[in-house]
Write a protein that holds these residues in place. Structure first.
Motif, PDB file in Angstrom:
ATOM      1  N   ASP A  76       0.813  -1.230   0.000  1.00 47.79           N
ATOM      2  CA  ASP A  76       0.000   0.000   0.000  1.00 47.79           C
ATOM      3  C   ASP A  76       0.838   1.268   0.000  1.00 47.79           C
ATOM      4  OD1 ASP A  76      -2.115  -1.664   0.161  1.00 47.79           O
ATOM      5  OD2 ASP A  76      -2.340  -1.471   2.337  1.00 47.79           O
ATOM      6  N   ALA A 140       7.031   9.213   2.687  1.00 46.82           N
ATOM      7  CA  ALA A 140       7.919   9.141   3.850  1.00 46.82           C
ATOM      8  C   ALA A 140       8.832   7.935   3.777  1.00 46.82           C
ATOM      9  CB  ALA A 140       7.091   9.093   5.130  1.00 46.82           C
ATOM     10  N   TYR A 141       8.306   6.803   3.302  1.00 42.88           N
ATOM     11  CA  TYR A 141       9.125   5.601   3.302  1.00 42.88           C
ATOM     12  C   TYR A 141      10.272   5.709   2.312  1.00 42.88           C
ATOM     13  CZ  TYR A 141      10.350   0.685   3.292  1.00 42.88           C
ATOM     14  OH  TYR A 141      11.034  -0.489   3.399  1.00 42.88           O
ATOM     15  N   LEU A 186      11.727  11.068  10.780  1.00 47.94           N
ATOM     16  CA  LEU A 186      10.657  10.069  10.700  1.00 47.94           C
ATOM     17  C   LEU A 186       9.458  10.498  11.540  1.00 47.94           C
ATOM     18  CD1 LEU A 186       9.550   7.289  10.048  1.00 47.94           C
ATOM     19  CD2 LEU A 186      10.898   6.364  11.884  1.00 47.94           C
ATOM     20  N   GLY A 190       5.595  11.493  10.782  1.00 50.69           N
ATOM     21  CA  GLY A 190       4.501  10.890  11.513  1.00 50.69           C
ATOM     22  C   GLY A 190       3.470  11.936  11.913  1.00 50.69           C
ATOM     23  N   VAL A 191       3.944  13.096  12.371  1.00 54.45           N
ATOM     24  CA  VAL A 191       3.013  14.155  12.752  1.00 54.45           C
ATOM     25  C   VAL A 191       2.343  14.727  11.507  1.00 54.45           C
ATOM     26  CG1 VAL A 191       2.793  16.375  13.860  1.00 54.45           C
ATOM     27  CG2 VAL A 191       4.387  14.706  14.769  1.00 54.45           C
ATOM     28  N   GLN A 193       1.589  13.379   8.687  1.00 55.82           N
ATOM     29  CA  GLN A 193       0.561  12.583   8.023  1.00 55.82           C
ATOM     30  C   GLN A 193      -0.762  12.647   8.763  1.00 55.82           C
ATOM     31  OE1 GLN A 193      -0.845   9.549   9.289  1.00 55.82           O
ATOM     32  NE2 GLN A 193       0.317   9.706  11.185  1.00 55.82           N
ATOM     33  N   SER A 201      -7.366   7.284  10.583  1.00 55.46           N
ATOM     34  CA  SER A 201      -6.366   6.666   9.724  1.00 55.46           C
ATOM     35  C   SER A 201      -6.988   6.121   8.457  1.00 55.46           C
ATOM     36  CB  SER A 201      -5.701   5.543  10.511  1.00 55.46           C
ATOM     37  OG  SER A 201      -5.399   4.484   9.663  1.00 55.46           O
ATOM     38  N   ASN A 202      -6.331   6.373   7.362  1.00 54.60           N
ATOM     39  CA  ASN A 202      -6.722   5.730   6.116  1.00 54.60           C
ATOM     40  C   ASN A 202      -5.736   4.648   5.751  1.00 54.60           C
ATOM     41  OD1 ASN A 202      -8.829   7.565   5.798  1.00 54.60           O
ATOM     42  ND2 ASN A 202      -7.396   9.066   5.013  1.00 54.60           N
ATOM     43  N   GLY A 203      -4.851   4.329   6.672  1.00 48.84           N
ATOM     44  CA  GLY A 203      -3.849   3.309   6.362  1.00 48.84           C
ATOM     45  C   GLY A 203      -2.534   3.941   5.975  1.00 48.84           C
ATOM     46  N   VAL A 204      -1.715   3.130   5.348  1.00 49.96           N
ATOM     47  CA  VAL A 204      -0.349   3.540   5.074  1.00 49.96           C
ATOM     48  C   VAL A 204      -0.260   4.681   4.088  1.00 49.96           C
ATOM     49  CG1 VAL A 204       1.873   2.498   4.782  1.00 49.96           C
ATOM     50  CG2 VAL A 204      -0.132   1.063   4.886  1.00 49.96           C
ATOM     51  N   ASP A 206      -1.404   7.324   3.975  1.00 51.86           N
ATOM     52  CA  ASP A 206      -1.277   8.651   4.583  1.00 51.86           C
ATOM     53  C   ASP A 206       0.152   9.149   4.569  1.00 51.86           C
ATOM     54  OD1 ASP A 206      -3.851   8.352   5.070  1.00 51.86           O
ATOM     55  OD2 ASP A 206      -3.752   8.408   7.251  1.00 51.86           O
ATOM     56  N   TYR A 207       1.074   8.256   4.371  1.00 52.99           N
ATOM     57  CA  TYR A 207       2.466   8.667   4.457  1.00 52.99           C
ATOM     58  C   TYR A 207       3.024   9.186   3.134  1.00 52.99           C
ATOM     59  CZ  TYR A 207       2.902   7.184   9.264  1.00 52.99           C
ATOM     60  OH  TYR A 207       2.760   7.090  10.621  1.00 52.99           O
TER      61      TYR A 207
ATOM     62  N   GLN B 322      -3.266  -1.964  11.104  1.00 53.03           N
ATOM     63  CA  GLN B 322      -2.704  -2.806  10.052  1.00 53.03           C
ATOM     64  C   GLN B 322      -1.188  -2.662   9.967  1.00 53.03           C
ATOM     65  OE1 GLN B 322      -5.226  -4.053   7.608  1.00 53.03           O
ATOM     66  NE2 GLN B 322      -3.762  -5.364   6.586  1.00 53.03           N
ATOM     67  N   LEU B 323      -0.759  -1.385   9.994  1.00 47.07           N
ATOM     68  CA  LEU B 323       0.669  -1.136   9.884  1.00 47.07           C
ATOM     69  C   LEU B 323       1.441  -1.796  11.011  1.00 47.07           C
ATOM     70  CD1 LEU B 323       1.337   2.581   9.017  1.00 47.07           C
ATOM     71  CD2 LEU B 323       2.436   0.588   8.051  1.00 47.07           C
ATOM     72  N   PHE B 395      10.362   0.046  10.870  1.00 44.55           N
ATOM     73  CA  PHE B 395       9.773   1.245  10.278  1.00 44.55           C
ATOM     74  C   PHE B 395       8.247   1.162  10.341  1.00 44.55           C
ATOM     75  CE2 PHE B 395       8.548   4.052   6.842  1.00 44.55           C
ATOM     76  CZ  PHE B 395       9.413   5.107   7.012  1.00 44.55           C
ATOM     77  N   LEU B 399       5.756   3.613  12.426  1.00 45.92           N
ATOM     78  CA  LEU B 399       4.708   4.383  11.752  1.00 45.92           C
ATOM     79  C   LEU B 399       3.328   4.031  12.326  1.00 45.92           C
ATOM     80  CD1 LEU B 399       5.622   4.477   7.955  1.00 45.92           C
ATOM     81  CD2 LEU B 399       6.207   6.073   9.749  1.00 45.92           C
ATOM     82  N   VAL B 402       2.932   5.659  15.662  1.00 48.52           N
ATOM     83  CA  VAL B 402       2.634   7.084  15.542  1.00 48.52           C
ATOM     84  C   VAL B 402       1.155   7.278  15.240  1.00 48.52           C
ATOM     85  CG1 VAL B 402       3.014   9.117  14.133  1.00 48.52           C
ATOM     86  CG2 VAL B 402       4.948   7.778  14.879  1.00 48.52           C
ATOM     87  N   LYS B 403       0.618   6.389  14.420  1.00 50.36           N
ATOM     88  CA  LYS B 403      -0.808   6.495  14.090  1.00 50.36           C
ATOM     89  C   LYS B 403      -1.673   6.253  15.322  1.00 50.36           C
ATOM     90  CE  LYS B 403      -1.760   6.183   9.341  1.00 50.36           C
ATOM     91  NZ  LYS B 403      -2.322   7.505   9.541  1.00 50.36           N
ATOM     92  N   PHE B 406       0.962   9.523  19.118  1.00 50.50           N
ATOM     93  CA  PHE B 406       2.244  10.096  18.722  1.00 50.50           C
ATOM     94  C   PHE B 406       3.333   9.809  19.744  1.00 50.50           C
ATOM     95  CE2 PHE B 406       5.324  13.544  18.923  1.00 50.50           C
ATOM     96  CZ  PHE B 406       5.881  13.396  17.681  1.00 50.50           C
ATOM     97  N   PHE B 469       7.112  -7.390  -0.524  1.00 51.07           N
ATOM     98  CA  PHE B 469       5.766  -7.741  -0.984  1.00 51.07           C
ATOM     99  C   PHE B 469       5.420  -9.218  -0.844  1.00 51.07           C
ATOM    100  CE2 PHE B 469       5.593  -3.736  -3.490  1.00 51.07           C
ATOM    101  CZ  PHE B 469       4.480  -3.251  -2.862  1.00 51.07           C
TER     102      PHE B 469
END
Lengths: 681, 492
Positions: A76, A140-141, A186, A190-191, A193, A201-204, A206-207, B322-323, B395, B399, B402-403, B406, B469
């Motif tokens: 994602d 971000a990644y 990093l 995080g802030v 996004q 959250s909409n998931g990853v 967002d980054y 999920q992350l 990572f 992340l 943070v979600k 924070f 993946f």
């Protein structure tokens, strides 16, 4: 992707070129110790790729941003890449400087100096490619991967001579601070996004940077993101007090690597900071600018006064880089302040100064570092106290570094002058700020910038004078030789850049216009264009203006006239006489000003800044020795206490860690009781 | 779908082990080759699990069901979802490496050594595929025995103490789990099927007590702070192969237990107690990071770093997104490769110098350049630097944290520095510099056998770092399902 196949975009070309860098690096592993193949073939090819990157990026300045998504990365969150004017400008710097440094490295690499050439070739090209990816990353990644890869590859380059314990220590310190900074960045992402509501959250996805641009965090979270970015990018750029790695790592690295790190890698930190504060953050507060300005000012002054007292030529340049980073942050601070009060044209002026100085510093600092490399190879000596008089043995290196020295000292008509002048210009407008204290205090800062520029000149006189002028301080300097052909070509290229950037400011500012348009919505392009290509009047013609070409002509004319006059009226009338000697017939190398002596007045004036340990000879010493070690207070005030605290923490922990089953069972039992108690409550 | 792949994955290594045992001690080479063939065969039968895996469903696949003890409704139920299938592959793969790594080093009781590892491999595949709680429990407890023997028989000088401590800790933990299983049996009206338990509504008090009972069993296994102290001793005394399996697979059993039992059976309690779990995880990461920093023994250092990394895994579980969860799973797989590689690296120099003290080394790069290169890669992966598998997992967890909150993300991220500090510092002291003493000067570089093992792990570490993946794709739907399941309340 279908369209991309039909007509490749600029970003596709760039990616292909970056891939070429990586392939060249891998090609180096085929025959690691074959110097002819690695140095004479692969590095020049790398230089060509650099030029191509600079060319493609230059063409992309001011064009519509292009994006591409690579099938690599997280689920994602594949790698998003984007080419806009800001990244294009820094890619121009990367490509243009890399072209020079790669050519230089082709002539510089030797057998038996640390890591095998083929491996260095791999590390070097990964370093270049990762910097390019940092500039292209759009999530971000991808950014963090490229950013860490950049730190890692440069760490290996720095420690290429790992048998030297000092270099090992420098490398470790460098990697550790780079890692700490990366975590700051990093967290800043995080802030960014999440905006205010981290949990929404909409998931990853967002980054991605695109998502961050849509967020409007409130003052607190915006400040948090900004502060973390300042910390993270400041650590990479060498902002005081996070600068300690810089004077250690730069001298430790081989000279082309020092040049690359100082000229380009530090700029990627500036790039990242601009990207976060002007592009990703949609909320900006004016007082951030004042904080950045003050930090930058302190860094600039700190860097320059330390630069002036160094006795190692590469450390001197490293501190000078800290100074220049400070000036860049001063400019960014001004731009943020102006922008906070919606004075966008002035923000554009300050930003133009910043971007211009990025170009300039990249050109002259890489030139100077390469010059130290040539001196190091010719003399095996880095200590200023053992050099001298090299202009006779190494005229090419000497005269070319003179260009760099003049540019670095900020003298017209070279490039350093233009950007510092633009910076001071933007200070002149601060009285217009609608805030009582600020518009009084900031002009005071201008005085400090001027002082910095003056001491920078002093440091550069010391650098050039002690290395190249006077008499050789050691016997074996007589065997020194000039740089080889490839090294000369590289230095001519960089020196030429210094001159061109100094002579054609109007053209350069027109190009920078695209970037400031992107960041603050306006630019100086129209204003400077109206003045014609000769006259630089950044704001309006009845404010200050500068005509570099006229300046150059006047300087040349005055110089020529002086030369003629002296020859005509003075020569021939010189009397050579042995009258009273006065010390002049016998002039030995020991009578010259030493590098320590040169720095003495500054050490006196700024003594509270330094941590000095002197060793002075007594009256009856048979072999009198004088030595002085100048160190950084921050190391003792900030870093050692942290290290000691960590050490103490581990000791205390080790005490708890007794290694007896009964004690542990007790711990487990107590913890269980506490947990059960907590659950009840 | 009727297939016997899972049964094969469990019983092929065990059957092979019996054959190896039968060859006895007369022909050690035959034992070695037989063990290798069995291990490879064991890995090959797990490959169709991956290639035939349906990525689009979270249902159990490759299911098998046979009645076992009908009186208590206990069945031989097997099946894997996107979470467990990866660990079966990892386990079978690591077993091959362990057999190769022990090829020359183990000279006494070779057949028994190899057989112990093969049996353990089969049992652990059983743990990952069991869908009946009693079957799970049997495998879970049975896997202790070979490990106990490996530490106790082929271990270092203090092996009996370490083996005893290992056994004591884990056994005490799992007794409470047994109580929980029996409670659930009655509560569900006489079923030991884990999937049925997932759907069973339970009151809050019952959930919390169940959660705590499972927590103690699994926390010891993970191990979580403060019940971690058996691990460093076990690692230090265990032979290299034992350390590898312990770190790479056994620690994952506890974490896997959280996902299979604690979270889905007691979702409301999991949320209720998530603050405690996060706190424990963060303490593990920080406290253990500091402990690792002062270690003078390389194996102890890596053992502590394992605890710290597993802290990241449990952190990822209890932030419920999920992350975080996928990151934790990636971290588990990655840690399987990386910790295995780190212990093998230490084993390589230990076999030559018979010392694990960092102070006895220095300048190893001069005599063992190939070794230094591999060790560097694995150290970087352990420190979570990019292009390695360690980076991806950490990572994602950061992340995700943070979600969630924070400040938790902040705390987790700052601890990453510790990981880099202790690993790279150890590497610097051991590998860099001038040759430290005459023993280092006499070191010989990797043999082709060692090179093979290192290269295999290096490929895995880099592949997961650059292109995760294939791993994340398999787990995606199952993780999604688990999160949805945990988000819905099961209160009565």
């Amino acid at each position: 992707m279908q369209d991309a196949l039909a007509a490749p975009l600029a970003i596709d070309w760039l990616l292909a070129l970056v891939l070429c860098w990586l392939l060249l690096g891998l090609a180096g592993m085929v025959a690691q110790r074959n110097l002819r193949y690695v140095a004479r073939t692969l590095f020049p090819l790398g230089a060509a790729v650099g030029l191509a990157i600079a060319g493609v990026a230059f063409a992309a300045l001011g064009e519509v941003p292009e994006t591409v998504v690579l099938p690599l990365g997280l689920p994602d969150l594949p790698f998003h890449l984007r080419l806009d004017s800001l990244s294009a400008l820094f890619l121009v710097i990367l490509g243009g400087i890399a072209a020079g440094i790669s050519i230089y490295a082709a002539g510089y690499l030797r057998k038996g100096e640390g890591t095998a050439p083929g491996l260095q070739c791999l590390q070097y090209h990964i370093f270049l490619a990762s910097m390019a990816l940092v500039l292209l990353a759009d999530d971000a990644y991808a950014f963090m991967v490229a950013w860490e890869l950049m730190a890692l590859s440069s760490f290996f380059l720095v420690t290429s001579d790992h048998r030297n314990p000092e270099i090992r220590r420098a490398g470790y310190l460098y990697l550790l601070i780079a890692h700490i900074g990366a975590i700051g960045i990093l967290l800043s992402f995080g802030v960014l996004q999440g905006g205010n509501d981290m949990a929404a959250s909409n998931g990853v996805s967002d980054y991605t940077f695109a998502h961050m641009r849509m967020m409007h965090p409130d003052g607190f979270w915006a400040t948090a993101a900004f502060g973390l970015a300042l910390f993270g990018f400041g650590a990479k750029a060498g902002l005081v007090p996070l600068h300690v790695w810089l004077p250690e790592a730069h001298p430790a690295a081989p000279s082309p690597v020092s040049a690359m790190m100082s000229a380009v890698m530090l700029k990627t930190a500036i790039y990242g900071f601009l990207r976060v504060s002007f592009d990703l953050l949609q909320t900006r507060l004016w007082w951030w600018g004042v904080v950045v300005l003050m930090l930058g000012l302190f860094t600039a002054l700190f860097g320059v006064i330390f630069s002036a007292v160094q006795t190692d030529m590469k450390r001197l340049l490293a501190y000078s880089s800290i100074e220049n980073i400070g000036l860049l942050f001063v400019g960014i601070g001004l731009a943020l302040t102006f922008d906070g009060f919606d004075m966008t044209i002035l923000a554009a002026l300050a930003l133009t100064a910043v971007l211009y100085h990025c170009l300039n510093h990249a050109a002259f600092k890489s030139l100077l570092f390469l010059a130290t490399g040539a001196v190091l190879h010719a003399t095996k000596e880095r200590s200023l106290g053992k050099l001298g008089g090299l202009i006779h043995k190494m005229p090419w290196v000497a005269w070319l570094s003179l260009l760099g020295v003049l540019a670095s000292a900020g003298l017209p008509p070279l490039n350093g002058f233009v950007s510092e002048w633009l910076l001071l210009q933007s200070f002149l407008f601060t009285p217009g700020l609608p805030h009582g204290y600020i518009n009084m205090l900031i002009p005071v800062a201008a005085a400090a910038v001027a002082l910095t520029a003056a001491i920078a000149g002093y440091a550069m006189v010391k650098f050039f004078g002690i290395i190249f002028l006077g008499q050789p301080r050691e016997e074996r300097l007589a065997e020194a030789h000039d740089a080889g052909l490839l090294e000369r070509i590289a230095m001519i290229w960089l020196g030429g850049l210094c001159v061109a950037l100094g002579i054609f400011p109007v053209f350069v500012i027109e190009q920078l216009d695209a970037v400031t348009q992107l960041l603050v919505g306006t630019g100086l392009g129209a204003a400077v264009r109206s003045g014609g290509w000769l006259l630089l009047a950044p704001v309006s013609e009845n404010r200050a203006s500068y005509e570099p070409l006229v300046f150059l002509l006047v300087i040349l004319a005055v110089g020529a006239a002086t030369f003629m006059l002296v020859r005509r009226f003075w020569h021939g009338r010189v009397r050579i006489t042995g009258a009273w000697d006065c010390g002049w017939t016998l002039q030995s190398a020991r009578m010259q000003d030493t590098s320590e002596g040169f720095g003495q007045p500054l050490r006196q004036v700024f003594s509270p800044f330094y941590r000095m340990t002197r060793e002075e000879p007594g009256s009856f010493d048979k072999a009198p020795r004088y030595s002085i070690v100048v160190e950084d207070h921050f190391w003792y005030w900030l870093y050692l206490p942290v290290a000691r605290a960590a050490d103490m923490g581990t000791r205390m922990v080790a005490f708890l860690q007794q290694g007896r089953i009964s004690v542990y069972l007790l711990y487990s039992f107590v913890t269980l009781i506490v947990l059960l108690f907590l659950i009840r409550g | 779908m009727s297939s016997h792949l899972l049964s094969l994955a469990i019983w092929v290594p065990i059957a092979g082990a019996l054959v190896v045992l039968a060859t006895g001690e007369r022909n050690t080479n035959l034992s070695r080759w037989l063990a290798l063939v069995t291990a490879i065969l064991g890995f090959l039968v797990t490959l169709p699990l991956y290639s035939g895996f349906d990525h689009t469903t979270s249902d159990m696949q490759f299911s098998e069901a046979l009645p076992w003890i009908q009186r208590f409704n206990i069945g031989y139920l097997l099946g894997v979802d996107g979470i467990s299938v990866l660990f079966i592959l990892l386990n079978s793969f690591i077993t091959i490496l362990v057999v190769i790594a022990g090829w020359k080093v183990i000279e006494e009781k070779v057949a028994q050594y190899m057989a112990a590892f093969l049996i353990m491999s089969g049992l652990m595949n059983g743990i990952f595929s069991a869908l009946d709680a009693v079957l799970f429990y049997v495998f879970f407890e049975a896997s202790l025995i070979p490990m106990y023997l490996i530490i106790g028989v082929w271990g270092g000088p203090n092996r009996v103490y370490a083996a005893f401590k290992f056994f004591l800790y884990t056994l005490l933990g799992s007794l409470l789990m047994l109580v929980a299983l029996i409670y659930l049996f009655f509560e569900s009206g006489g079923s030991f099927s884990i999937l049925e338990w997932h759907a069973l509504p339970l009151g809050m008090t019952a959930q919390i007590l169940l959660f705590l009972a499972f927590l103690i069993a699994f926390a010891v296994k993970v191990p979580m702070w403060p019940v971690h102290t058996w691990l460093p001793d076990a690692h230090v005394e265990a032979p290299t192969g034992g350390s590898v399996v312990l770190a790479a697979i056994m620690l994952k059993l506890g974490a896997y237990g959280f996902l299979r039992f604690s979270l889905p059976i007691a979702p409301d309690a999991s949320h209720e107690l998530s603050g405690m779990m996060i706190t424990l995880s963060l303490i593990a990461v920080v406290y253990i990071g500091f402990v690792a920093l002062v270690q003078a023994d390389m194996k102890k250092l890596v053992a502590y770093s394992s605890i710290s990394h597993m802290g990241f895994v449990t952190l990822g579980f209890f932030i419920f997104n999920q992350l975080g969860l996928e990151g934790a799973l990636v971290q588990m797989i990655s840690h399987g490769f990386v910790s295995a590689a780190m212990f093998l690296c230490i084993g390589v120099v230990y076999d030559r110098m018979h010392s694990r003290q960092i102070a006895d080394y220095g300048g190893v790069v001069n005599t063992m350049p190939k070794y230094a290169a591999f060790f560097m890669l694995f150290s970087m992966a352990n420190a979570g630097l990019p292009a390695t598998s360690g980076f991806v997992g950490e990572f994602m967890v950061v992340l995700g944290a943070v979600k969630y909150n924070f400040w938790i993300g902040f705390a987790a991220a700052t601890t990453l520095i510790l990981g880099a500090a202790y690993t790279l510092w150890m590497y610097k002291r051991v590998v860099f510099g001038a040759v430290a003493n005459k023993h280092v000067a006499e070191l010989t570089d990797l043999s082709s056998r060692e090179l093979l093992v290192m290269a295999a792990l290096a490929v895995c570490v880099l592949w997961m770092g650059l292109y995760p993946f294939p791993v994340t794709d398999v787990m995606h739907v199952s993780v999604d399902h688990l999160l949805k399941h945990v988000a819905a309340s099961k209160l009565l």
